[in-house]
Design a protein around this motif. Structure first.
Motif, PDB file in Angstrom:
ATOM      1  N   GLY A 156       7.114  11.821 -36.105  1.00  0.00           N
ATOM      2  CA  GLY A 156       7.068  10.453 -36.964  1.00  0.00           C
ATOM      3  C   GLY A 156       6.695  11.158 -38.323  1.00  0.00           C
ATOM      4  N   THR A 157       5.780  11.738 -38.435  1.00  0.00           N
ATOM      5  CA  THR A 157       4.907  12.168 -39.920  1.00  0.00           C
ATOM      6  C   THR A 157       6.212  12.698 -40.464  1.00  0.00           C
ATOM      7  OG1 THR A 157       2.984  12.361 -38.697  1.00  0.00           O
ATOM      8  CG2 THR A 157       2.907  13.215 -40.679  1.00  0.00           C
ATOM      9  N   LEU A 158       6.670  13.733 -39.931  1.00  0.00           N
ATOM     10  CA  LEU A 158       7.815  14.395 -40.671  1.00  0.00           C
ATOM     11  C   LEU A 158       8.927  13.206 -41.124  1.00  0.00           C
ATOM     12  CD1 LEU A 158       9.079  16.999 -41.610  1.00  0.00           C
ATOM     13  CD2 LEU A 158      10.289  17.041 -39.327  1.00  0.00           C
ATOM     14  N   PHE A 159       9.304  12.518 -40.412  1.00  0.00           N
ATOM     15  CA  PHE A 159      10.430  11.698 -40.771  1.00  0.00           C
ATOM     16  C   PHE A 159       9.881  10.768 -42.035  1.00  0.00           C
ATOM     17  CE2 PHE A 159      13.178  12.054 -36.560  1.00  0.00           C
ATOM     18  CZ  PHE A 159      13.445  13.394 -37.100  1.00  0.00           C
ATOM     19  N   SER A 160       8.604  10.174 -41.582  1.00  0.00           N
ATOM     20  CA  SER A 160       8.049   9.142 -42.587  1.00  0.00           C
ATOM     21  C   SER A 160       8.261  10.018 -44.032  1.00  0.00           C
ATOM     22  CB  SER A 160       7.126   8.620 -42.211  1.00  0.00           C
ATOM     23  OG  SER A 160       5.838   9.283 -42.333  1.00  0.00           O
ATOM     24  N   ALA A 161       7.914  11.143 -43.952  1.00  0.00           N
ATOM     25  CA  ALA A 161       7.847  11.627 -45.477  1.00  0.00           C
ATOM     26  C   ALA A 161       9.062  11.574 -46.104  1.00  0.00           C
ATOM     27  CB  ALA A 161       7.473  13.129 -45.251  1.00  0.00           C
ATOM     28  N   MET A 162      10.270  11.576 -45.080  1.00  0.00           N
ATOM     29  CA  MET A 162      11.477  11.459 -45.572  1.00  0.00           C
ATOM     30  C   MET A 162      11.807  10.193 -45.841  1.00  0.00           C
ATOM     31  SD  MET A 162      13.791  14.175 -43.554  1.00  0.00           S
ATOM     32  CE  MET A 162      14.150  13.455 -42.112  1.00  0.00           C
ATOM     33  N   THR A 163      11.599   9.244 -45.043  1.00  0.00           N
ATOM     34  CA  THR A 163      12.351   7.759 -45.267  1.00  0.00           C
ATOM     35  C   THR A 163      11.650   7.050 -46.315  1.00  0.00           C
ATOM     36  OG1 THR A 163      10.808   7.097 -43.574  1.00  0.00           O
ATOM     37  CG2 THR A 163      13.019   7.618 -42.865  1.00  0.00           C
ATOM     38  N   VAL A 164      10.409   7.443 -46.612  1.00  0.00           N
ATOM     39  CA  VAL A 164       9.613   6.583 -47.683  1.00  0.00           C
ATOM     40  C   VAL A 164      10.462   6.678 -48.960  1.00  0.00           C
ATOM     41  CG1 VAL A 164       8.068   8.290 -48.448  1.00  0.00           C
ATOM     42  CG2 VAL A 164       7.355   6.128 -48.400  1.00  0.00           C
ATOM     43  N   ARG A 165      11.109   7.639 -49.395  1.00  0.00           N
ATOM     44  CA  ARG A 165      11.708   7.596 -50.611  1.00  0.00           C
ATOM     45  C   ARG A 165      13.148   7.001 -50.388  1.00  0.00           C
ATOM     46  NH1 ARG A 165      10.771  13.261 -53.804  1.00  0.00           N
ATOM     47  NH2 ARG A 165      10.308  14.047 -51.625  1.00  0.00           N
ATOM     48  N   THR A 166      13.483   6.523 -49.194  1.00  0.00           N
ATOM     49  CA  THR A 166      14.936   5.972 -49.155  1.00  0.00           C
ATOM     50  C   THR A 166      14.724   4.292 -49.274  1.00  0.00           C
ATOM     51  OG1 THR A 166      14.784   5.866 -46.850  1.00  0.00           O
ATOM     52  CG2 THR A 166      15.568   7.700 -47.590  1.00  0.00           C
ATOM     53  N   ARG A 167      16.160   3.792 -49.388  1.00  0.00           N
ATOM     54  CA  ARG A 167      16.115   2.371 -49.329  1.00  0.00           C
ATOM     55  C   ARG A 167      15.932   1.874 -47.786  1.00  0.00           C
ATOM     56  NH1 ARG A 167      21.961   1.540 -51.151  1.00  0.00           N
ATOM     57  NH2 ARG A 167      21.957   3.685 -50.403  1.00  0.00           N
ATOM     58  N   PHE A 168      15.477   0.917 -47.521  1.00  0.00           N
ATOM     59  CA  PHE A 168      15.151   0.129 -45.981  1.00  0.00           C
ATOM     60  C   PHE A 168      14.174   1.295 -45.268  1.00  0.00           C
ATOM     61  CE2 PHE A 168      19.867   0.401 -46.763  1.00  0.00           C
ATOM     62  CZ  PHE A 168      19.980  -0.861 -47.720  1.00  0.00           C
ATOM     63  N   ALA A 169      13.198   1.665 -45.994  1.00  0.00           N
ATOM     64  CA  ALA A 169      12.383   2.892 -45.240  1.00  0.00           C
ATOM     65  C   ALA A 169      11.862   2.212 -44.097  1.00  0.00           C
ATOM     66  CB  ALA A 169      11.189   2.987 -46.225  1.00  0.00           C
ATOM     67  N   GLU A 170      11.410   0.925 -44.069  1.00  0.00           N
ATOM     68  CA  GLU A 170      10.656   0.381 -42.784  1.00  0.00           C
ATOM     69  C   GLU A 170      11.607   0.379 -41.648  1.00  0.00           C
ATOM     70  OE1 GLU A 170      10.359  -1.052 -45.748  1.00  0.00           O
ATOM     71  OE2 GLU A 170       8.426  -0.843 -46.366  1.00  0.00           O
TER      72      GLU A 170
END
Lengths: 226, 228
Positions: free
Chosen positions: A150-164
Protein backbone atom coordinates in the motif's frame (compact mmCIF):
# COMPACT_ATOMS: atom_id res chain seq x y z
CA UNK A 1 23.30 0.47 6.80
CA UNK A 2 22.99 2.29 10.11
CA UNK A 3 22.65 5.53 8.14
CA UNK A 4 19.73 4.10 6.19
CA UNK A 5 17.80 3.27 9.27
CA UNK A 6 18.64 6.57 10.92
CA UNK A 7 17.39 8.45 7.85
CA UNK A 8 14.33 6.24 7.62
CA UNK A 9 13.54 6.92 11.25
CA UNK A 10 13.89 10.68 10.61
CA UNK A 11 11.31 10.49 7.82
CA UNK A 12 8.99 8.38 9.94
CA UNK A 13 9.43 10.69 12.92
CA UNK A 14 8.55 13.71 10.78
CA UNK A 15 5.32 12.06 9.59
CA UNK A 16 4.36 10.92 13.05
CA UNK A 17 5.10 14.33 14.52
CA UNK A 18 2.88 16.03 11.92
CA UNK A 19 0.18 13.52 12.81
CA UNK A 20 0.69 13.82 16.55
CA UNK A 21 0.36 17.62 16.43
CA UNK A 22 -2.91 17.65 14.55
CA UNK A 23 -4.32 14.22 15.49
CA UNK A 24 -7.04 14.60 12.87
CA UNK A 25 -6.24 11.51 10.81
CA UNK A 26 -5.77 9.15 13.73
CA UNK A 27 -8.94 10.38 15.43
CA UNK A 28 -11.03 10.06 12.29
CA UNK A 29 -9.56 6.61 11.61
CA UNK A 30 -10.37 5.51 15.17
CA UNK A 31 -13.92 6.80 14.91
CA UNK A 32 -14.19 5.12 11.54
CA UNK A 33 -13.18 1.76 13.07
CA UNK A 34 -15.81 2.14 15.81
CA UNK A 35 -18.47 3.03 13.23
CA UNK A 36 -17.64 0.07 10.98
CA UNK A 37 -17.79 -2.30 13.95
CA UNK A 38 -21.16 -0.84 14.96
CA UNK A 39 -22.50 -1.15 11.42
CA UNK A 40 -21.47 -4.80 11.34
CA UNK A 41 -23.20 -5.38 14.62
CA UNK A 42 -26.51 -4.33 13.06
CA UNK A 43 -25.77 -6.10 9.82
CA UNK A 44 -25.90 -9.59 11.31
CA UNK A 45 -28.62 -11.67 12.83
CA UNK A 46 -27.30 -12.80 16.25
CA UNK A 47 -29.78 -15.67 16.46
CA UNK A 48 -28.73 -17.17 13.14
CA UNK A 49 -24.97 -16.75 13.14
CA UNK A 50 -22.81 -17.00 16.26
CA UNK A 51 -20.59 -13.95 16.82
CA UNK A 52 -17.46 -16.06 16.82
CA UNK A 53 -18.20 -17.41 13.32
CA UNK A 54 -18.49 -13.95 11.86
CA UNK A 55 -15.91 -12.24 14.04
CA UNK A 56 -12.74 -12.93 12.01
CA UNK A 57 -14.21 -11.48 8.81
CA UNK A 58 -15.57 -8.44 10.65
CA UNK A 59 -12.19 -7.78 12.23
CA UNK A 60 -10.34 -7.99 8.91
CA UNK A 61 -12.82 -6.04 6.82
CA UNK A 62 -12.60 -3.27 9.42
CA UNK A 63 -8.80 -3.30 9.35
CA UNK A 64 -8.77 -3.34 5.53
CA UNK A 65 -10.89 -0.20 5.26
CA UNK A 66 -8.99 1.56 8.03
CA UNK A 67 -5.65 0.71 6.43
CA UNK A 68 -6.76 2.04 3.04
CA UNK A 69 -7.81 5.31 4.70
CA UNK A 70 -4.45 5.56 6.42
CA UNK A 71 -2.48 4.74 3.28
CA UNK A 72 -4.30 7.31 1.20
CA UNK A 73 -3.09 10.00 3.51
CA UNK A 74 0.58 8.87 3.61
CA UNK A 75 1.69 10.75 0.51
CA UNK A 76 -1.20 13.23 0.45
CA UNK A 77 0.72 14.92 3.24
CA UNK A 78 3.65 15.53 0.90
CA UNK A 79 1.57 17.16 -1.82
CA UNK A 80 1.03 20.43 0.04
CA UNK A 81 3.66 23.06 -0.83
CA UNK A 82 5.54 20.43 -2.89
CA UNK A 83 6.88 18.85 0.29
CA UNK A 84 7.68 15.71 -1.68
CA UNK A 85 10.23 17.61 -3.78
CA UNK A 86 11.91 18.79 -0.61
CA UNK A 87 12.00 15.26 0.70
CA UNK A 88 13.49 13.99 -2.56
CA UNK A 89 16.13 16.74 -2.52
CA UNK A 90 17.26 15.75 0.97
CA UNK A 91 20.63 13.97 0.92
CA UNK A 92 19.16 10.59 1.82
CA UNK A 93 18.58 7.53 -0.33
CA UNK A 94 15.18 6.78 -1.89
CA UNK A 95 15.20 3.49 -0.01
CA UNK A 96 15.28 5.24 3.36
CA UNK A 97 12.40 7.53 2.32
CA UNK A 98 10.37 4.43 1.54
CA UNK A 99 11.36 2.71 4.78
CA UNK A 100 10.47 5.86 6.71
CA UNK A 101 7.05 6.10 5.10
CA UNK A 102 6.53 2.38 5.72
CA UNK A 103 7.44 2.68 9.40
CA UNK A 104 5.15 5.69 9.87
CA UNK A 105 2.27 3.90 8.13
CA UNK A 106 2.84 0.75 10.17
CA UNK A 107 2.77 2.70 13.43
CA UNK A 108 -0.36 4.53 12.29
CA UNK A 109 -2.20 1.34 11.27
CA UNK A 110 -0.97 -0.51 14.37
CA UNK A 111 -2.43 2.25 16.56
CA UNK A 112 -5.81 1.90 14.84
CA UNK A 113 -5.63 -1.87 15.25
CA UNK A 114 -4.71 -1.51 18.92
CA UNK A 115 -7.90 0.55 19.35
CA UNK A 116 -9.93 -1.81 17.18
CA UNK A 117 -9.14 -5.16 18.81
CA UNK A 118 -10.42 -4.37 22.35
CA UNK A 119 -13.56 -2.77 20.90
CA UNK A 120 -14.05 -5.79 18.72
CA UNK A 121 -13.72 -8.08 21.75
CA UNK A 122 -16.19 -5.88 23.62
CA UNK A 123 -18.82 -5.55 20.89
CA UNK A 124 -18.79 -9.14 19.71
CA UNK A 125 -18.11 -10.86 23.01
CA UNK A 126 -15.08 -12.67 21.66
CA UNK A 127 -12.40 -13.86 24.08
CA UNK A 128 -9.17 -12.41 22.69
CA UNK A 129 -7.08 -12.32 25.87
CA UNK A 130 -6.17 -16.03 25.98
CA UNK A 131 -4.92 -15.85 22.38
CA UNK A 132 -3.57 -12.29 22.57
CA UNK A 133 0.04 -13.13 21.67
CA UNK A 134 -0.59 -15.34 18.60
CA UNK A 135 -3.37 -12.99 17.44
CA UNK A 136 -0.98 -10.06 17.65
CA UNK A 137 1.46 -12.10 15.57
CA UNK A 138 -1.12 -12.80 12.85
CA UNK A 139 -2.22 -9.15 12.79
CA UNK A 140 1.39 -7.96 12.62
CA UNK A 141 2.32 -10.29 9.75
CA UNK A 142 -0.74 -9.47 7.68
CA UNK A 143 -0.47 -5.72 8.38
CA UNK A 144 3.17 -5.60 7.29
CA UNK A 145 2.16 -7.40 4.09
CA UNK A 146 -0.51 -5.01 2.92
CA UNK A 147 0.94 -1.80 4.31
CA UNK A 148 4.16 -2.58 2.40
CA UNK A 149 2.36 -2.83 -0.93
CA UNK A 150 0.00 0.00 0.00
CA UNK A 151 2.81 2.45 0.80
CA UNK A 152 4.39 1.75 -2.58
CA UNK A 153 1.08 2.18 -4.43
CA UNK A 154 0.05 5.31 -2.56
CA UNK A 155 3.30 6.95 -3.74
CA UNK A 156 2.05 6.31 -7.28
CA UNK A 157 -1.65 7.02 -6.98
CA UNK A 158 -1.21 10.30 -5.14
CA UNK A 159 -0.09 11.96 -8.36
CA UNK A 160 -2.95 10.64 -10.47
CA UNK A 161 -6.51 11.75 -10.88
CA UNK A 162 -9.00 9.97 -8.54
CA UNK A 163 -6.20 9.06 -6.09
CA UNK A 164 -8.60 8.03 -3.31
CA UNK A 165 -10.44 5.67 -5.63
CA UNK A 166 -7.48 4.33 -7.54
CA UNK A 167 -5.55 3.17 -4.47
CA UNK A 168 -8.14 0.60 -3.31
CA UNK A 169 -8.66 -0.56 -6.91
CA UNK A 170 -4.96 -1.31 -7.27
CA UNK A 171 -4.36 -2.47 -3.72
CA UNK A 172 -7.27 -4.83 -3.04
CA UNK A 173 -6.09 -7.63 -5.38
CA UNK A 174 -2.81 -7.55 -3.46
CA UNK A 175 -4.51 -7.43 -0.07
CA UNK A 176 -6.67 -10.46 -0.73
CA UNK A 177 -4.06 -13.24 -0.28
CA UNK A 178 -2.77 -12.00 3.09
CA UNK A 179 -6.35 -11.24 4.16
CA UNK A 180 -7.51 -14.76 3.35
CA UNK A 181 -4.69 -16.28 5.37
CA UNK A 182 -5.21 -13.84 8.24
CA UNK A 183 -8.97 -14.51 8.38
CA UNK A 184 -8.42 -18.28 8.37
CA UNK A 185 -5.74 -18.05 11.05
CA UNK A 186 -7.84 -15.68 13.20
CA UNK A 187 -10.83 -18.02 12.96
CA UNK A 188 -8.72 -20.95 14.19
CA UNK A 189 -7.26 -18.87 17.02
CA UNK A 190 -10.64 -17.61 18.22
CA UNK A 191 -11.94 -21.19 18.15
CA UNK A 192 -9.05 -22.12 20.49
CA UNK A 193 -7.44 -24.50 18.01
CA UNK A 194 -3.79 -25.45 18.55
CA UNK A 195 -1.15 -23.17 17.03
CA UNK A 196 0.19 -25.95 14.81
CA UNK A 197 -2.99 -25.61 12.69
CA UNK A 198 -2.16 -22.07 11.62
CA UNK A 199 1.56 -22.60 11.13
CA UNK A 200 1.19 -22.99 7.32
CA UNK A 201 -0.69 -19.70 6.98
CA UNK A 202 1.81 -17.87 9.14
CA UNK A 203 4.58 -19.14 6.87
CA UNK A 204 2.69 -17.94 3.79
CA UNK A 205 2.17 -14.53 5.42
CA UNK A 206 5.86 -14.35 6.23
CA UNK A 207 6.83 -15.34 2.66
CA UNK A 208 4.48 -12.68 1.27
CA UNK A 209 5.92 -10.04 3.63
CA UNK A 210 9.52 -10.82 2.73
CA UNK A 211 8.85 -10.86 -1.02
CA UNK A 212 6.91 -7.60 -1.05
CA UNK A 213 9.14 -5.69 1.38
CA UNK A 214 12.10 -6.46 -0.90
CA UNK A 215 10.14 -5.71 -4.10
CA UNK A 216 8.68 -2.45 -2.79
CA UNK A 217 12.06 -1.32 -1.48
CA UNK A 218 13.63 -1.92 -4.90
CA UNK A 219 10.72 -0.47 -6.89
CA UNK A 220 10.06 2.67 -4.83
CA UNK A 221 12.76 4.80 -6.55
CA UNK A 222 11.01 4.19 -9.89
CA UNK A 223 7.82 5.80 -8.53
CA UNK A 224 9.42 9.08 -7.40
CA UNK A 225 12.45 9.67 -9.66
CA UNK A 226 11.99 12.20 -12.38
CA UNK B 1 2.79 -1.11 -41.54
CA UNK B 2 4.57 -4.46 -41.65
CA UNK B 3 4.11 -5.38 -38.02
CA UNK B 4 0.35 -4.91 -38.16
CA UNK B 5 0.18 -7.20 -41.22
CA UNK B 6 2.33 -9.83 -39.50
CA UNK B 7 0.05 -9.67 -36.47
CA UNK B 8 -3.04 -10.08 -38.66
CA UNK B 9 -1.52 -13.09 -40.36
CA UNK B 10 -0.59 -14.77 -37.07
CA UNK B 11 -4.08 -14.12 -35.70
CA UNK B 12 -5.65 -15.44 -38.92
CA UNK B 13 -3.61 -18.65 -38.81
CA UNK B 14 -4.41 -18.93 -35.10
CA UNK B 15 -8.16 -18.67 -35.75
CA UNK B 16 -8.04 -21.34 -38.49
CA UNK B 17 -6.07 -23.67 -36.22
CA UNK B 18 -8.52 -22.87 -33.39
CA UNK B 19 -11.37 -24.15 -35.55
CA UNK B 20 -9.31 -27.26 -36.33
CA UNK B 21 -8.64 -27.90 -32.64
CA UNK B 22 -12.37 -27.56 -31.86
CA UNK B 23 -13.20 -30.10 -34.56
CA UNK B 24 -10.64 -32.42 -33.04
CA UNK B 25 -11.86 -31.77 -29.49
CA UNK B 26 -15.53 -32.28 -30.33
CA UNK B 27 -15.33 -35.13 -32.84
CA UNK B 28 -12.06 -36.96 -32.39
CA UNK B 29 -11.34 -36.82 -28.68
CA UNK B 30 -13.02 -39.32 -26.33
CA UNK B 31 -15.81 -38.04 -24.08
CA UNK B 32 -14.82 -37.96 -20.44
CA UNK B 33 -16.46 -40.78 -18.47
CA UNK B 34 -17.80 -38.87 -15.46
CA UNK B 35 -18.38 -35.36 -16.75
CA UNK B 36 -19.64 -36.17 -20.24
CA UNK B 37 -19.66 -33.49 -22.94
CA UNK B 38 -19.32 -30.72 -20.32
CA UNK B 39 -15.67 -31.61 -20.04
CA UNK B 40 -15.06 -30.35 -23.61
CA UNK B 41 -14.98 -26.76 -22.35
CA UNK B 42 -11.78 -27.74 -20.64
CA UNK B 43 -9.96 -27.31 -23.98
CA UNK B 44 -10.93 -23.63 -23.95
CA UNK B 45 -10.88 -22.84 -20.24
CA UNK B 46 -7.46 -24.21 -19.36
CA UNK B 47 -5.55 -22.67 -22.32
CA UNK B 48 -7.32 -19.33 -21.71
CA UNK B 49 -6.23 -19.45 -18.06
CA UNK B 50 -2.73 -20.30 -19.23
CA UNK B 51 -2.69 -17.29 -21.58
CA UNK B 52 -4.00 -14.97 -18.86
CA UNK B 53 -1.22 -16.12 -16.51
CA UNK B 54 1.34 -15.86 -19.32
CA UNK B 55 0.13 -12.35 -20.13
CA UNK B 56 0.44 -11.24 -16.48
CA UNK B 57 3.89 -12.82 -16.23
CA UNK B 58 5.07 -11.07 -19.38
CA UNK B 59 3.63 -7.73 -18.21
CA UNK B 60 5.87 -8.17 -15.15
CA UNK B 61 8.91 -9.16 -17.21
CA UNK B 62 8.33 -6.19 -19.54
CA UNK B 63 8.13 -3.99 -16.43
CA UNK B 64 11.49 -5.23 -15.15
CA UNK B 65 13.10 -4.70 -18.57
CA UNK B 66 11.57 -1.25 -18.86
CA UNK B 67 12.91 -0.12 -15.49
CA UNK B 68 16.35 -1.49 -16.35
CA UNK B 69 16.65 -0.30 -19.95
CA UNK B 70 14.11 2.58 -20.14
CA UNK B 71 13.13 1.42 -23.61
CA UNK B 72 9.57 2.52 -24.50
CA UNK B 73 9.11 -0.67 -26.53
CA UNK B 74 8.81 -2.68 -23.32
CA UNK B 75 6.14 -0.32 -22.04
CA UNK B 76 4.18 -0.68 -25.27
CA UNK B 77 4.53 -4.45 -25.01
CA UNK B 78 3.33 -4.38 -21.38
CA UNK B 79 0.23 -2.41 -22.37
CA UNK B 80 -0.51 -4.79 -25.26
CA UNK B 81 0.00 -7.87 -23.12
CA UNK B 82 -2.23 -6.52 -20.34
CA UNK B 83 -5.10 -5.79 -22.73
CA UNK B 84 -4.87 -9.20 -24.36
CA UNK B 85 -4.55 -10.80 -20.92
CA UNK B 86 -7.77 -9.07 -19.84
CA UNK B 87 -9.56 -10.66 -22.80
CA UNK B 88 -8.20 -14.12 -22.03
CA UNK B 89 -9.05 -13.85 -18.34
CA UNK B 90 -12.59 -12.90 -19.34
CA UNK B 91 -12.73 -16.08 -21.45
CA UNK B 92 -11.46 -18.01 -18.44
CA UNK B 93 -14.00 -16.41 -16.09
CA UNK B 94 -16.90 -17.00 -18.51
CA UNK B 95 -16.13 -20.60 -19.45
CA UNK B 96 -15.45 -21.57 -15.82
CA UNK B 97 -19.01 -20.98 -14.54
CA UNK B 98 -20.52 -22.56 -17.69
CA UNK B 99 -18.67 -25.75 -16.79
CA UNK B 100 -19.25 -25.41 -13.05
CA UNK B 101 -23.05 -25.17 -13.28
CA UNK B 102 -23.62 -28.77 -14.53
CA UNK B 103 -20.63 -30.28 -12.70
CA UNK B 104 -20.66 -28.51 -9.32
CA UNK B 105 -24.28 -27.41 -9.46
CA UNK B 106 -23.36 -23.78 -8.93
CA UNK B 107 -22.06 -21.01 -11.17
CA UNK B 108 -19.58 -19.64 -8.72
CA UNK B 109 -18.09 -20.67 -5.42
CA UNK B 110 -15.76 -18.70 -3.15
CA UNK B 111 -13.01 -21.16 -3.48
CA UNK B 112 -9.38 -20.01 -3.25
CA UNK B 113 -8.52 -20.67 -6.89
CA UNK B 114 -11.62 -18.95 -8.25
CA UNK B 115 -11.26 -15.98 -5.95
CA UNK B 116 -7.65 -15.44 -6.80
CA UNK B 117 -8.14 -15.77 -10.56
CA UNK B 118 -10.94 -13.23 -10.26
CA UNK B 119 -8.39 -10.99 -8.62
CA UNK B 120 -5.96 -11.66 -11.47
CA UNK B 121 -8.65 -10.21 -13.73
CA UNK B 122 -9.09 -7.24 -11.41
CA UNK B 123 -5.34 -6.78 -11.43
CA UNK B 124 -5.41 -6.43 -15.20
CA UNK B 125 -8.24 -3.92 -14.91
CA UNK B 126 -6.29 -2.02 -12.25
CA UNK B 127 -3.28 -1.93 -14.54
CA UNK B 128 -5.34 -0.51 -17.40
CA UNK B 129 -7.13 1.98 -15.12
CA UNK B 130 -3.76 3.16 -13.79
CA UNK B 131 -2.56 3.68 -17.36
CA UNK B 132 -5.67 5.72 -18.04
CA UNK B 133 -5.20 7.87 -14.92
CA UNK B 134 -1.66 9.00 -15.70
CA UNK B 135 -1.27 11.29 -18.69
CA UNK B 136 2.48 11.85 -18.82
CA UNK B 137 4.03 8.97 -20.87
CA UNK B 138 7.27 8.55 -18.88
CA UNK B 139 5.47 8.50 -15.53
CA UNK B 140 2.80 6.18 -16.92
CA UNK B 141 5.44 3.74 -18.14
CA UNK B 142 7.21 3.67 -14.77
CA UNK B 143 4.02 3.31 -12.75
CA UNK B 144 2.74 0.51 -14.93
CA UNK B 145 6.12 -1.23 -14.74
CA UNK B 146 5.98 -1.11 -10.94
CA UNK B 147 2.44 -2.47 -10.86
CA UNK B 148 3.30 -5.16 -13.41
CA UNK B 149 6.28 -6.35 -11.39
CA UNK B 150 4.16 -6.54 -8.22
CA UNK B 151 1.60 -8.54 -10.23
CA UNK B 152 4.34 -10.94 -11.26
CA UNK B 153 5.19 -11.33 -7.58
CA UNK B 154 1.56 -12.17 -6.84
CA UNK B 155 1.36 -14.94 -9.49
CA UNK B 156 3.14 -17.70 -7.52
CA UNK B 157 0.73 -17.12 -4.63
CA UNK B 158 -2.20 -17.51 -7.02
CA UNK B 159 -0.79 -20.68 -8.55
CA UNK B 160 0.09 -22.15 -5.16
CA UNK B 161 -3.37 -21.48 -3.78
CA UNK B 162 -4.69 -24.72 -5.29
CA UNK B 163 -2.14 -26.74 -3.39
CA UNK B 164 -2.56 -24.88 -0.12
CA UNK B 165 -6.28 -25.03 0.40
CA UNK B 166 -8.75 -27.81 0.08
CA UNK B 167 -10.52 -26.63 -3.02
CA UNK B 168 -13.28 -27.71 -5.32
CA UNK B 169 -11.31 -26.66 -8.35
CA UNK B 170 -9.64 -29.57 -10.18
CA UNK B 171 -5.94 -29.87 -9.47
CA UNK B 172 -3.48 -28.98 -12.24
CA UNK B 173 -2.98 -31.99 -14.47
CA UNK B 174 -0.21 -30.84 -16.79
CA UNK B 175 1.83 -28.10 -15.11
CA UNK B 176 2.65 -30.01 -11.93
CA UNK B 177 5.70 -31.69 -10.44
CA UNK B 178 4.81 -35.26 -11.53
CA UNK B 179 4.00 -36.50 -15.05
CA UNK B 180 0.70 -35.37 -16.69
CA UNK B 181 -2.21 -37.58 -15.62
CA UNK B 182 -4.45 -37.31 -18.65
CA UNK B 183 -5.20 -40.02 -21.22
CA UNK B 184 -3.15 -39.71 -24.43
CA UNK B 185 -5.70 -38.33 -26.94
CA UNK B 186 -7.05 -35.78 -24.45
CA UNK B 187 -3.54 -34.66 -23.59
CA UNK B 188 -2.70 -34.21 -27.30
CA UNK B 189 -5.85 -32.13 -27.84
CA UNK B 190 -5.11 -30.05 -24.76
CA UNK B 191 -1.52 -29.43 -25.80
CA UNK B 192 -2.63 -28.46 -29.30
CA UNK B 193 -5.13 -26.09 -27.76
CA UNK B 194 -2.38 -24.60 -25.58
CA UNK B 195 -0.30 -24.06 -28.73
CA UNK B 196 -3.15 -22.40 -30.63
CA UNK B 197 -4.09 -20.12 -27.74
CA UNK B 198 -0.47 -19.08 -27.32
CA UNK B 199 -0.30 -18.33 -31.05
CA UNK B 200 -3.47 -16.24 -30.76
CA UNK B 201 -1.95 -14.42 -27.80
CA UNK B 202 1.12 -13.61 -29.89
CA UNK B 203 -1.03 -12.48 -32.83
CA UNK B 204 -3.18 -10.19 -30.68
CA UNK B 205 -0.20 -8.72 -28.84
CA UNK B 206 1.69 -8.00 -32.09
CA UNK B 207 -1.36 -6.21 -33.48
CA UNK B 208 -1.98 -4.25 -30.28
CA UNK B 209 1.68 -3.30 -30.11
CA UNK B 210 1.58 -2.05 -33.70
CA UNK B 211 -1.50 0.06 -32.87
CA UNK B 212 0.22 1.72 -29.91
CA UNK B 213 3.24 2.41 -32.07
CA UNK B 214 1.18 3.95 -34.87
CA UNK B 215 -0.75 6.00 -32.35
CA UNK B 216 2.42 7.39 -30.85
CA UNK B 217 3.75 8.22 -34.31
CA UNK B 218 0.52 10.02 -35.11
CA UNK B 219 0.56 11.94 -31.83
CA UNK B 220 4.19 12.90 -32.41
CA UNK B 221 3.22 14.19 -35.85
CA UNK B 222 0.61 16.37 -34.17
CA UNK B 223 -2.37 14.43 -35.45
CA UNK B 224 -5.55 14.22 -33.46
CA UNK B 225 -6.28 10.72 -32.17
CA UNK B 226 -9.51 9.66 -30.57
CA UNK B 227 -9.52 7.70 -27.35
CA UNK B 228 -8.60 4.05 -27.94
Amino acid sequence: MADWFRHAWRVARKDLLVEFRSRTAILSAAVFVVLVLVVFNFGRDPTAVAAVDLAPSILWVTFTFAAILALNRAFQLELENQALDGLLLAPISRGSIYLGKLIANLIFVATIEAIGVPLFALFFNVRVLPVAAPLAGVIALATVGFVTVGTLFSAMTVRTRFAELLLPVLLLPFMIPPLIWAVLATARLLANRPLSEIEGWLKMLAAYDILFVVLAFLLFPATVNE
Amino acid sequence: MRMLRVGRWITGIGLVLLAAVYVRALAFTPVERFQGPAQKIFYVHVPAAWCAMLAMGLVGVAGILYLLLKDPRFDRFGEASAEVGTAFSMVMLTTGPIWAKPIWGTWWTWDARLTLTLFLFLLFIGYLVLRGAVTEPGLRARYSAVLGICGLGLLPFIHLSVYLFRTLHPQPIVLKPSAPSLPGPMLVTLLMSFGVFTLLYVGFVVQRYAFSYLREQLEAAGGDVGHA
